[in-house]
Design a protein around this motif. Structure first.
Motif, PDB file in Angstrom:
ATOM      1  N   ALA A   1      18.910  20.389   8.556  1.00 12.72           N
ATOM      2  CA  ALA A   1      18.507  21.573   9.330  1.00 12.72           C
ATOM      3  C   ALA A   1      17.283  21.239  10.173  1.00 12.72           C
ATOM      4  CB  ALA A   1      18.199  22.729   8.379  1.00 12.72           C
ATOM      5  N   GLN A   2      17.227  21.803  11.372  1.00 15.00           N
ATOM      6  CA  GLN A   2      16.156  21.502  12.319  1.00 15.00           C
ATOM      7  C   GLN A   2      15.162  22.658  12.440  1.00 15.00           C
ATOM      8  OE1 GLN A   2      16.158  18.252  13.992  1.00 15.00           O
ATOM      9  NE2 GLN A   2      17.467  18.178  12.181  1.00 15.00           N
ATOM     10  N   ARG A   3      13.888  22.313  12.514  1.00 13.36           N
ATOM     11  CA  ARG A   3      12.856  23.327  12.748  1.00 13.36           C
ATOM     12  C   ARG A   3      13.008  23.864  14.164  1.00 13.36           C
ATOM     13  NH1 ARG A   3       8.313  23.267   9.463  1.00 13.36           N
ATOM     14  NH2 ARG A   3       6.924  23.685  11.219  1.00 13.36           N
ATOM     15  N   PHE A   4      12.885  25.179  14.310  1.00 10.86           N
ATOM     16  CA  PHE A   4      13.183  25.836  15.584  1.00 10.86           C
ATOM     17  C   PHE A   4      12.044  26.795  15.911  1.00 10.86           C
ATOM     18  CE2 PHE A   4      15.744  28.980  18.106  1.00 10.86           C
ATOM     19  CZ  PHE A   4      16.155  28.110  19.092  1.00 10.86           C
ATOM     20  N   LEU A   5      11.342  26.533  17.006  1.00 12.22           N
ATOM     21  CA  LEU A   5      10.113  27.262  17.322  1.00 12.22           C
ATOM     22  C   LEU A   5      10.256  28.269  18.452  1.00 12.22           C
ATOM     23  CD1 LEU A   5       7.557  24.303  17.113  1.00 12.22           C
ATOM     24  CD2 LEU A   5       8.276  25.869  15.305  1.00 12.22           C
ATOM     25  N   GLY A   6      11.413  28.303  19.115  1.00  9.55           N
ATOM     26  CA  GLY A   6      11.591  29.256  20.210  1.00  9.55           C
ATOM     27  C   GLY A   6      12.528  28.718  21.274  1.00  9.55           C
ATOM     28  N   TYR A   7      12.420  29.290  22.475  1.00  7.34           N
ATOM     29  CA  TYR A   7      13.299  28.936  23.593  1.00  7.34           C
ATOM     30  C   TYR A   7      12.495  28.652  24.854  1.00  7.34           C
ATOM     31  CZ  TYR A   7      17.393  30.882  21.123  1.00  7.34           C
ATOM     32  OH  TYR A   7      18.395  31.131  20.236  1.00  7.34           O
ATOM     33  N   THR A   8      13.081  27.824  25.707  1.00  9.04           N
ATOM     34  CA  THR A   8      12.640  27.799  27.103  1.00  9.04           C
ATOM     35  C   THR A   8      13.682  28.602  27.887  1.00  9.04           C
ATOM     36  OG1 THR A   8      13.842  25.726  27.566  1.00  9.04           O
ATOM     37  CG2 THR A   8      11.529  25.553  26.890  1.00  9.04           C
ATOM     38  N   LEU A   9      13.207  29.526  28.706  1.00  4.29           N
ATOM     39  CA  LEU A   9      14.082  30.353  29.525  1.00  4.29           C
ATOM     40  C   LEU A   9      14.032  29.802  30.947  1.00  4.29           C
ATOM     41  CD1 LEU A   9      15.825  32.919  29.187  1.00  4.29           C
ATOM     42  CD2 LEU A   9      13.863  34.247  29.976  1.00  4.29           C
TER      43      LEU A   9
ATOM     44  N   LEU B   1       7.606  37.491  30.620  1.00  2.50           N
ATOM     45  CA  LEU B   1       7.379  36.505  29.564  1.00  2.50           C
ATOM     46  C   LEU B   1       6.288  35.507  29.965  1.00  2.50           C
ATOM     47  CD1 LEU B   1      11.075  35.824  28.497  1.00  2.50           C
ATOM     48  CD2 LEU B   1       9.348  37.088  27.215  1.00  2.50           C
ATOM     49  N   LYS B   2       6.212  35.189  31.267  1.00  2.00           N
ATOM     50  CA  LYS B   2       5.201  34.235  31.729  1.00  2.00           C
ATOM     51  C   LYS B   2       3.795  34.819  31.730  1.00  2.00           C
ATOM     52  CE  LYS B   2       6.318  31.232  34.958  1.00  2.00           C
ATOM     53  NZ  LYS B   2       6.806  30.607  36.197  1.00  2.00           N
ATOM     54  N   LEU B   3       3.689  36.153  31.562  1.00  3.77           N
ATOM     55  CA  LEU B   3       2.370  36.761  31.441  1.00  3.77           C
ATOM     56  C   LEU B   3       1.661  36.287  30.181  1.00  3.77           C
ATOM     57  CD1 LEU B   3       3.126  40.482  32.431  1.00  3.77           C
ATOM     58  CD2 LEU B   3       1.887  38.787  33.799  1.00  3.77           C
ATOM     59  N   GLY B   4       2.437  35.877  29.181  1.00  2.04           N
ATOM     60  CA  GLY B   4       1.859  35.402  27.927  1.00  2.04           C
ATOM     61  C   GLY B   4       1.249  36.524  27.122  1.00  2.04           C
ATOM     62  N   GLY B   5       0.373  36.177  26.195  1.00  6.21           N
ATOM     63  CA  GLY B   5      -0.347  37.165  25.400  1.00  6.21           C
ATOM     64  C   GLY B   5       0.571  38.106  24.657  1.00  6.21           C
ATOM     65  N   VAL B   6       0.178  39.374  24.620  1.00  2.00           N
ATOM     66  CA  VAL B   6       0.914  40.385  23.858  1.00  2.00           C
ATOM     67  C   VAL B   6       2.308  40.626  24.434  1.00  2.00           C
ATOM     68  CG1 VAL B   6       0.031  42.329  25.211  1.00  2.00           C
ATOM     69  CG2 VAL B   6       0.742  42.697  22.851  1.00  2.00           C
ATOM     70  N   PHE B   7       2.493  40.333  25.719  1.00  2.00           N
ATOM     71  CA  PHE B   7       3.791  40.572  26.353  1.00  2.00           C
ATOM     72  C   PHE B   7       4.829  39.573  25.844  1.00  2.00           C
ATOM     73  CE2 PHE B   7       0.349  41.662  29.338  1.00  2.00           C
ATOM     74  CZ  PHE B   7       0.544  43.029  29.391  1.00  2.00           C
ATOM     75  N   SER B   8       4.524  38.283  25.963  1.00  2.02           N
ATOM     76  CA  SER B   8       5.456  37.248  25.513  1.00  2.02           C
ATOM     77  C   SER B   8       5.597  37.255  23.996  1.00  2.02           C
ATOM     78  CB  SER B   8       4.970  35.872  25.988  1.00  2.02           C
ATOM     79  OG  SER B   8       5.820  34.855  25.505  1.00  2.02           O
ATOM     80  N   SER B   9       4.475  37.312  23.289  1.00  2.00           N
ATOM     81  CA  SER B   9       4.532  37.278  21.819  1.00  2.00           C
ATOM     82  C   SER B   9       5.203  38.528  21.261  1.00  2.00           C
ATOM     83  CB  SER B   9       3.125  37.128  21.231  1.00  2.00           C
ATOM     84  OG  SER B   9       2.330  38.267  21.509  1.00  2.00           O
TER      85      SER B   9
ATOM     86  N   LYS C   1      12.610  27.781  37.663  1.00  2.00           N
ATOM     87  CA  LYS C   1      11.459  28.389  36.993  1.00  2.00           C
ATOM     88  C   LYS C   1      11.688  28.379  35.491  1.00  2.00           C
ATOM     89  CE  LYS C   1      10.672  31.611  40.834  1.00  2.00           C
ATOM     90  NZ  LYS C   1      10.634  33.054  41.212  1.00  2.00           N
ATOM     91  N   GLU C   2      10.598  28.292  34.742  1.00  2.00           N
ATOM     92  CA  GLU C   2      10.715  28.218  33.291  1.00  2.00           C
ATOM     93  C   GLU C   2       9.681  29.109  32.621  1.00  2.00           C
ATOM     94  OE1 GLU C   2      11.306  24.317  31.135  1.00  2.00           O
ATOM     95  OE2 GLU C   2       9.313  24.846  30.347  1.00  2.00           O
ATOM     96  N   ALA C   3      10.109  29.808  31.577  1.00  2.00           N
ATOM     97  CA  ALA C   3       9.197  30.593  30.741  1.00  2.00           C
ATOM     98  C   ALA C   3       9.392  30.145  29.303  1.00  2.00           C
ATOM     99  CB  ALA C   3       9.472  32.085  30.887  1.00  2.00           C
ATOM    100  N   LEU C   4       8.286  29.933  28.606  1.00  2.00           N
ATOM    101  CA  LEU C   4       8.343  29.496  27.221  1.00  2.00           C
ATOM    102  C   LEU C   4       8.259  30.715  26.300  1.00  2.00           C
ATOM    103  CD1 LEU C   4       8.409  26.893  25.465  1.00  2.00           C
ATOM    104  CD2 LEU C   4       5.911  27.067  25.336  1.00  2.00           C
ATOM    105  N   VAL C   5       9.238  30.844  25.424  1.00  2.00           N
ATOM    106  CA  VAL C   5       9.256  31.941  24.450  1.00  2.00           C
ATOM    107  C   VAL C   5       9.051  31.327  23.069  1.00  2.00           C
ATOM    108  CG1 VAL C   5      10.548  33.898  23.529  1.00  2.00           C
ATOM    109  CG2 VAL C   5      10.873  33.214  25.909  1.00  2.00           C
TER     110      VAL C   5
END
Length: 413
Positions: free
Chosen positions: A22-30, A331-339, A35-39
């Motif tokens: 099983a692989q550790r999974f930390l999120g997605y790149t959108l 999502l690219k705003l980061g902070g409370v929006f992305s999290s 353009k890319e947003a890290l989730v």
């Protein structure tokens, strides 16, 4: 999802993820139009082992079976259940066929029905209105790496979204979402042609060669219907329906197993103090609270999955295109929006009120972006269209969330 892994810990089953690569999974790149947003899942408050996990589902299920069979008070019988055994409106057990094909009967005071998305037993236990908005065309890629280690990649493309995530140290699963009305045939080569000509050009460059090789590999393509079915039970003494047999959401966010494990924890906690299951009608009435207790997790993940699929799968609509750009920018705003969004997605924040908050703020953000730097007539029209599409896309979701909040507040009182 991390929220599902926490439920696995509550059940004492986290070791079932050992020895299956099983692989550790930390999120997605959108990804969209370069353009890319890290989730990233908001895991700062948890121990380092609390992350998402990706794996071969069959290996995980076999580990679960092995763990359960090792318990001294469990007798494992394998067969194919053909029907429920009912007497005077009460389920008394099941009819099933063993490996030799012999028809046998198993009796129990309580039968837990969990035969998955293709359930043939749900008809008498719930309102089984199933919608299939799309199919996942899946195959496995080898000899390649995702752009960001331990992160999946979701590509918002025309004609459909494409999802990549690791399932072992050497394999990446690709899922291509294809609308139900446009599903090409695998057997005559139409599907391979569709994937090569329409989908492959949208794939990330580092995955392109492996993507083509996987399509050309014989018998590598699998098709799975993405089913949506609200949890609407018939209360039936002696039986209890759970898992995808009872409730399904679009699989685009991968939240189904988290909902299922959450449901198991709730059911476990309800059954734990009981020492006698013989009064089927009383037990049925007692377990009715399950449907209220599951709402925060199930409605949050289900609503988010179904709404995101609607947004992701209509790129030819200019208003939907604006909605996709709004989501990416939000999502690219980061902070409370992305999290905040990733906490909902990961099952770490099973709060419908939080989901409603982000829906509203995202719509306001999108309209604001369209009106800047000054509100010309065209910008005003585009903003109005975005607001209308946002409201219409989420109309059912708002009703579902509102009802869930009412139920949840009544429960706390």
């Amino acid at each position: 999802m991390p929220g599902g892994y926490l439920k696995l810990i509550e059940l004492g089953l986290e070791d079932c993820l050992d020895e299956i690569d099983a692989q550790r999974f930390l999120g997605y790149t959108l990804n969209k139009d370069g353009k890319e947003a890290l989730v990233s899942f908001p895991l700062e408050k948890f121990h380092s082992h609390v992350v998402g996990r990706t794996f071969h589902h069959g290996r995980f299920v076999q580990r679960l079976r092995k763990k359960v069979a090792s318990l001294h008070n469990v007798s494992l019988e394998q067969g194919t259940v053909t029907s429920l055994l009912e007497e005077n409106g009460i389920v008394k057990g099941v009819h099933y066929k063993d490996k030799s094909g012999q028809l046998l009967t198993a009796y129990a005071p309580l039968t837990i029905v969990c035969d998955g998305c293709f359930s043939n037993l749900r008809r008498s236990l719930c309102h089984s209105k199933v919608d299939i908005p799309s199919y996942f065309v899946g195959f496995i890629l080898t000899n390649c790496k995702l752009p960001k280690e331990k992160y999946g990649a979701l590509i918002l493309a025309d004609p459909s979204p494409i999802l990549f995530y690791p399932i072992s140290s050497t394999e990446i699963r690709c899922l291509v979402d294809v609308p139900s009305q446009n599903l090409p045939s695998v057997s005559n080569g139409e599907m391979a042609h569709y994937l090569k000509t329409l989908v492959a050009p949208k794939v990330l460059p580092e995955l392109y060669n492996s993507f083509i090789s996987a399509i050309e590999k014989k018998d590598n393509i699998r098709i799975m219907p993405n089913k949506i079915m609200a949890g609407a039970p018939h209360l039936t003494p002696g039986a209890f329906l759970i898992g995808d047999a009872f409730n399904m959401r679009h699989a685009i966010t991968g939240g189904g197993m988290t909902v299922a494990l959450s449901d198991v924890v709730i059911l476990r906690d309800l059954l734990r103090p009981l020492h006698d299951l013989s009064d089927a009608s009383a037990i049925c009435k007692y377990l009715e609270s399950f449907y209220t207790l599951r709402k925060p997790m199930s409605s949050t993940i289900n609503t988010l999955a179904n709404v995101l699929h609607k947004v992701f799968s209509a790129p030819s609509d200019p208003a939907m295109e604006n909605l996709q750009q709004t989501l990416l920018g939000y999502l690219k705003l980061g902070g409370v929006f992305s999290s905040g969004v990733s906490a909902l997605l990961s099952g770490l924040c099973p709060r419908p009120l939080s989901l409603a908050f982000h829906f509203i703020v995202m719509a306001i953000y999108g309209v604001g972006q369209l009106l800047l730097p000054f509100p010309s007539p065209k910008r005003l029209l585009d903003g109005a269209k975005l607001l209308w599409v946002s409201i219409s896309t989420n109309h059912f979701s708002y009703i579902m969330i509102t009802n869930t909040i009412k139920i949840y507040n009544n429960l706390k009182m």
